[in-house]
Design an enzyme around this catalytic site. Structure first.
Site, PDB file in Angstrom:
ATOM      1  N   ASP A  67     -81.623  22.916 -26.410  1.00  0.00           N
ATOM      2  CA  ASP A  67     -82.038  23.044 -27.810  1.00  0.00           C
ATOM      3  C   ASP A  67     -81.802  21.749 -28.587  1.00  0.00           C
ATOM      4  O   ASP A  67     -81.130  20.829 -28.098  1.00  0.00           O
ATOM      5  CB  ASP A  67     -81.306  24.220 -28.480  1.00  0.00           C
ATOM      6  CG  ASP A  67     -79.808  24.234 -28.184  1.00  0.00           C
ATOM      7  OD1 ASP A  67     -79.283  23.234 -27.666  1.00  0.00           O
ATOM      8  OD2 ASP A  67     -79.160  25.241 -28.479  1.00  0.00           O
ATOM      9  N   ASN A 136     -71.876  35.112 -31.933  1.00  0.00           N
ATOM     10  CA  ASN A 136     -72.785  36.250 -32.104  1.00  0.00           C
ATOM     11  C   ASN A 136     -73.629  36.495 -30.849  1.00  0.00           C
ATOM     12  O   ASN A 136     -74.617  37.217 -30.897  1.00  0.00           O
ATOM     13  CB  ASN A 136     -73.693  36.038 -33.320  1.00  0.00           C
ATOM     14  CG  ASN A 136     -74.617  34.835 -33.159  1.00  0.00           C
ATOM     15  OD1 ASN A 136     -74.602  34.172 -32.122  1.00  0.00           O
ATOM     16  ND2 ASN A 136     -75.429  34.562 -34.164  1.00  0.00           N
ATOM     17  N   HIS A 138     -75.359  34.244 -29.136  1.00  0.00           N
ATOM     18  CA  HIS A 138     -76.543  33.420 -28.889  1.00  0.00           C
ATOM     19  C   HIS A 138     -76.328  32.496 -27.698  1.00  0.00           C
ATOM     20  O   HIS A 138     -75.213  32.061 -27.411  1.00  0.00           O
ATOM     21  CB  HIS A 138     -77.001  32.668 -30.151  1.00  0.00           C
ATOM     22  CG  HIS A 138     -76.164  31.499 -30.576  1.00  0.00           C
ATOM     23  ND1 HIS A 138     -75.703  31.340 -31.864  1.00  0.00           N
ATOM     24  CD2 HIS A 138     -75.720  30.411 -29.905  1.00  0.00           C
ATOM     25  CE1 HIS A 138     -75.018  30.211 -31.956  1.00  0.00           C
ATOM     26  NE2 HIS A 138     -75.019  29.625 -30.780  1.00  0.00           N
ATOM     27  N   GLU A 143     -81.009  33.351 -31.327  1.00  0.00           N
ATOM     28  CA  GLU A 143     -80.165  34.172 -32.196  1.00  0.00           C
ATOM     29  C   GLU A 143     -80.438  35.666 -31.946  1.00  0.00           C
ATOM     30  O   GLU A 143     -81.437  36.013 -31.300  1.00  0.00           O
ATOM     31  CB  GLU A 143     -80.471  33.821 -33.660  1.00  0.00           C
ATOM     32  CG  GLU A 143     -80.119  32.378 -34.038  1.00  0.00           C
ATOM     33  CD  GLU A 143     -78.625  32.159 -34.261  1.00  0.00           C
ATOM     34  OE1 GLU A 143     -77.795  32.816 -33.612  1.00  0.00           O
ATOM     35  OE2 GLU A 143     -78.284  31.297 -35.100  1.00  0.00           O
TER      36      GLU A 143
HETATM   37  C1  GLP Z   1     -74.379  25.900 -30.421  1.00  0.00           C
HETATM   38  C2  GLP Z   1     -75.323  25.611 -29.241  1.00  0.00           C
HETATM   39  C3  GLP Z   1     -75.072  26.549 -28.074  1.00  0.00           C
HETATM   40  C4  GLP Z   1     -73.591  26.612 -27.760  1.00  0.00           C
HETATM   41  C5  GLP Z   1     -72.850  27.146 -28.981  1.00  0.00           C
HETATM   42  C6  GLP Z   1     -71.365  27.320 -28.737  1.00  0.00           C
HETATM   43  O1  GLP Z   1     -74.867  26.883 -31.260  1.00  0.00           O
HETATM   44  N1  GLP Z   1     -76.691  25.703 -29.628  1.00  0.00           N
HETATM   45  O2  GLP Z   1     -75.805  26.094 -26.936  1.00  0.00           O
HETATM   46  O3  GLP Z   1     -73.372  27.434 -26.649  1.00  0.00           O
HETATM   47  O4  GLP Z   1     -73.052  26.228 -30.044  1.00  0.00           O
HETATM   48  O5  GLP Z   1     -70.663  26.155 -29.045  1.00  0.00           O
HETATM   49  P1  GLP Z   1     -69.176  25.859 -28.556  1.00  0.00           P
HETATM   50  O6  GLP Z   1     -69.281  25.575 -27.095  1.00  0.00           O
HETATM   51  O7  GLP Z   1     -68.767  24.651 -29.329  1.00  0.00           O
HETATM   52  O8  GLP Z   1     -68.379  27.056 -28.855  1.00  0.00           O
END
Ligand code: GLP
Length: 263
Positions: A67, A136, A138, A143
């Protein structure tokens, strides 16, 4: 879904990195689906070390990131292209033309999201997809209520995701509210998926992902439909799981069968 409970995120990162390096040794032109966020950072460190020590050669690897935020320039400190450059690509020696991100600037975004899907297919599909998970549920920026068969497209971020990521932006700095992301269907097409989730703030999400129903309201639960996914959790993230003894037993049996050369 295989559940692996590890003592620390570092233990899990070592296993994930080892699987990638083993796959790379067998297929130098490995196709990797990559994630951002704090979760995969230790895996990326290990991959960079492997390159620096001469243990691994990434020059033929192709990568597709999950993304990117809409309209952040590539060198913006919060863009995922900057994140990947800083945490992985700068030390890996992958030619830039083999590194791909979903379209996030300019026009004809719908068509170019389709082109991104085509590029993944043209590369032969994703061999190993790395995933983290939002609180949440995702994955990527899919989402809640994202279709389980969704493909690469633009998404509006939820307030919860914006709040979670607000810490990376300076006070008063504009935070993008739109992103392009591989779809859940795109992710499920990967031949192998490795999901990691660590810390108490992921515990509810982990429970819903692994032991809850498959639901577009909880996107990571769609991984239950994938035949070759392994999830790595530390004790804090795993604390609400109901069947931890069973997951440990399963793992032990698998390792014993593998050690006996019976797998
Ligand atoms: C963002 C990214 C996700 C990732 C998530 C969790 O929203 N788009 O791909 O998994 O954050 O982040 P973290 O690994 O910092 O908890």
């Amino acid at each position: 879904m295989e559940i692996v409970l590890t003592e620390t995120p570092a233990d899990a990162a070592e296993r994930v990195a080892t699987e990638i390096l083993t796959a790379l040794a067998k297929k130098p032109s490995l196709v990797l689906g990559l994630a951002t966020g704090s979760t995969p950072i230790q895996v990326y460190e290990r991959l960079r070390e492997a390159r620096q020590s001469g243990e691994a050669d990434f020059s033929q690897v192709r990568t597709f990131n999950l993304d990117e935020y809409l309209d952040l320039p590539p060198d913006h400190p919060q863009s995922y292209r900057t994140f990947m450059r800083d945490h992985l690509f700068a030390g890996l020696g992958i030619p830039p033309e083999q590194i791909h991100f979903p379209p996030s600037e300019g026009s004809q975004l719908v068509q170019r999201c389709g082109d991104y899907e085509d590029a993944i297919v043209a590369a032969g599909g994703i061999d190993i997809q790395l995933l983290g998970m939002g609180r949440n549920g995702h994955v990527g920026f899919n989402e809640p209520t994202s279709s389980i068969r969704s493909r690469t497209r633009l998404k509006t971020l939820t307030q919860r995701t914006l709040d979670d990521n607000a810490r990376f932006y300076a006070d008063g700095e504009a935070q993008p509210t739109l992103a392009s992301t591989m779809g859940i269907g795109t992710i499920l097409d990967a031949r192998r998926i490795l999901l990691q989730a660590y810390g108490v703030k992921k515990a509810n999400a982990v429970r819903a992902c692994v032991e809850g129903p498959v639901s577009s309201f909880f996107p990571a639960s769609a991984l239950q439909l994938h035949a070759n996914t392994t999830c790595y959790f530390d004790p804090e993230a795993a604390q609400f799981l109901a069947m931890t003894d069973y997951y440990r037993e399963t793992r032990k049996n698998k390792e014993a069968l593998a050690a006996a050369g019976r797998m």
